[in-house]
Design a protein around this motif. Structure first.
Motif, mmCIF file in Angstrom:
data_model
loop_
_atom_site.group_PDB
_atom_site.id
_atom_site.type_symbol
_atom_site.label_atom_id
_atom_site.label_comp_id
_atom_site.label_asym_id
_atom_site.label_seq_id
_atom_site.Cartn_x
_atom_site.Cartn_y
_atom_site.Cartn_z
ATOM 1 N N ALA A 87 11.172 32.501 24.940
ATOM 2 C CA ALA A 87 12.319 31.897 24.259
ATOM 3 C C ALA A 87 13.499 32.866 24.228
ATOM 4 N N MET A 88 13.226 34.158 23.995
ATOM 5 C CA MET A 88 14.296 35.159 23.998
ATOM 6 C C MET A 88 14.932 35.264 25.379
ATOM 7 N N LYS A 89 14.106 35.228 26.422
ATOM 8 C CA LYS A 89 14.640 35.255 27.788
ATOM 9 C C LYS A 89 15.520 34.041 28.047
ATOM 10 N N GLU A 90 15.074 32.891 27.565
ATOM 11 C CA GLU A 90 15.836 31.652 27.759
ATOM 12 C C GLU A 90 17.195 31.726 27.056
ATOM 13 N N VAL A 91 17.202 32.244 25.839
ATOM 14 C CA VAL A 91 18.465 32.396 25.103
ATOM 15 C C VAL A 91 19.384 33.360 25.847
ATOM 16 N N ALA A 92 18.833 34.467 26.322
ATOM 17 C CA ALA A 92 19.647 35.444 27.059
ATOM 18 C C ALA A 92 20.244 34.816 28.310
ATOM 19 N N GLU A 93 19.449 34.056 29.040
ATOM 20 C CA GLU A 93 19.943 33.399 30.252
ATOM 21 C C GLU A 93 21.040 32.391 29.921
ATOM 22 N N GLU A 94 20.872 31.669 28.818
ATOM 23 C CA GLU A 94 21.886 30.704 28.388
ATOM 24 C C GLU A 94 23.190 31.420 28.041
ATOM 25 N N GLN A 95 23.090 32.524 27.310
ATOM 26 C CA GLN A 95 24.279 33.276 26.923
ATOM 27 C C GLN A 95 25.009 33.819 28.152
ATOM 28 N N ILE A 96 24.245 34.330 29.108
ATOM 29 C CA ILE A 96 24.845 34.841 30.347
ATOM 30 C C ILE A 96 25.566 33.714 31.078
ATOM 31 N N GLY A 97 24.960 32.536 31.108
ATOM 32 C CA GLY A 97 25.600 31.387 31.761
ATOM 33 C C GLY A 97 26.927 31.032 31.109
ATOM 34 N N CYS A 98 26.967 31.048 29.783
ATOM 35 C CA CYS A 98 28.210 30.729 29.065
ATOM 36 C C CYS A 98 29.283 31.780 29.340
ATOM 37 N N ILE A 99 28.880 33.048 29.353
ATOM 38 C CA ILE A 99 29.835 34.124 29.644
ATOM 39 C C ILE A 99 30.369 33.969 31.062
ATOM 40 N N GLU A 100 29.497 33.636 32.001
ATOM 41 C CA GLU A 100 29.940 33.421 33.383
ATOM 42 C C GLU A 100 30.936 32.261 33.475
ATOM 43 N N GLU A 101 30.693 31.192 32.713
ATOM 44 C CA GLU A 101 31.620 30.055 32.713
ATOM 45 C C GLU A 101 33.005 30.489 32.225
ATOM 46 N N THR A 102 33.046 31.276 31.157
ATOM 47 C CA THR A 102 34.334 31.754 30.652
ATOM 48 C C THR A 102 34.989 32.679 31.661
ATOM 49 N N TYR A 103 34.198 33.542 32.278
ATOM 50 C CA TYR A 103 34.737 34.447 33.293
ATOM 51 C C TYR A 103 35.340 33.645 34.448
ATOM 52 N N ASP A 104 34.650 32.592 34.874
ATOM 53 C CA ASP A 104 35.175 31.757 35.960
ATOM 54 C C ASP A 104 36.501 31.099 35.537
ATOM 55 N N THR A 105 36.562 30.640 34.294
ATOM 56 C CA THR A 105 37.803 30.046 33.787
ATOM 57 C C THR A 105 38.919 31.065 33.777
ATOM 58 N N LEU A 106 38.599 32.271 33.306
ATOM 59 C CA LEU A 106 39.589 33.345 33.245
ATOM 60 C C LEU A 106 40.047 33.747 34.634
ATOM 61 N N SER A 107 39.102 33.842 35.575
ATOM 62 C CA SER A 107 39.447 34.235 36.937
ATOM 63 C C SER A 107 40.398 33.246 37.602
ATOM 64 N N GLY A 108 40.279 31.978 37.228
ATOM 65 C CA GLY A 108 41.126 30.952 37.818
ATOM 66 C C GLY A 108 42.465 30.789 37.140
ATOM 67 N N SER A 109 42.680 31.517 36.050
ATOM 68 C CA SER A 109 43.931 31.352 35.314
ATOM 69 C C SER A 109 45.019 32.292 35.842
ATOM 70 N N GLU A 110 46.247 31.947 35.537
ATOM 71 C CA GLU A 110 47.376 32.776 35.934
ATOM 72 C C GLU A 110 47.414 34.030 35.064
ATOM 73 N N CYS A 111 47.805 35.145 35.682
ATOM 74 C CA CYS A 111 47.933 36.379 34.915
ATOM 75 C C CYS A 111 49.361 36.906 35.042
ATOM 76 N N VAL A 112 49.682 37.839 34.172
ATOM 77 C CA VAL A 112 51.040 38.429 34.205
ATOM 78 C C VAL A 112 50.944 39.931 34.356
#
Length: 112
Positions: A87-112
């Motif tokens: 269960a701890m491994k599953e939670v860790a994998e879920e958290q990593i997935g969410c962080i990756e989703e945010t990173y992908d969103t950030l990578s696709g955004s405009e920067c200054v």
């Protein structure tokens, strides 16, 4: 500082240990507004960190899989059941997935 304050809010993100849910929603919502835009140096740093993490995973995934049974045994010796460990491994994998989703969103955004 503003990004951190917008992401961590007592009502929706009371603890940074669990990113999925309120914390991710806050961060993704902030990124989506584009105000203020994320500095390009921040995106460059995150890209570098992400690349390093993926290189480490590639380099050490074989070692990790060979020692997992030893880790599992040590965790069980500490009083954690196999079910709790999985269960701890599953939670860790879920958290990593969410962080990756945010990173992908950030990578696709405009920067200054």
């Amino acid at each position: 500082k503003q990004w951190y304050q917008r992401r961590v809010r007592e009502d929706t993100c009371p603890a940074i240990g669990l990113y999925c849910g309120g914390c991710q929603d806050n961060a993704d919502g902030f990124i989506a507004t584009g105000e203020p835009a994320v500095p390009c140096c921040t995106q460059d740093a995150l890209d570098s960190i992400s690349e390093s993490i993926y290189e480490l995973i590639a380099d050490y995934s074989g070692i990790i899989s060979t020692i997992e049974s030893d880790v599992k045994d040590a965790v069980e010796d500490a009083g954690v059941s196999t079910e709790e460990y999985e269960a701890m491994k599953e939670v860790a994998e879920e958290q990593i997935g969410c962080i990756e989703e945010t990173y992908d969103t950030l990578s696709g955004s405009e920067c200054v």
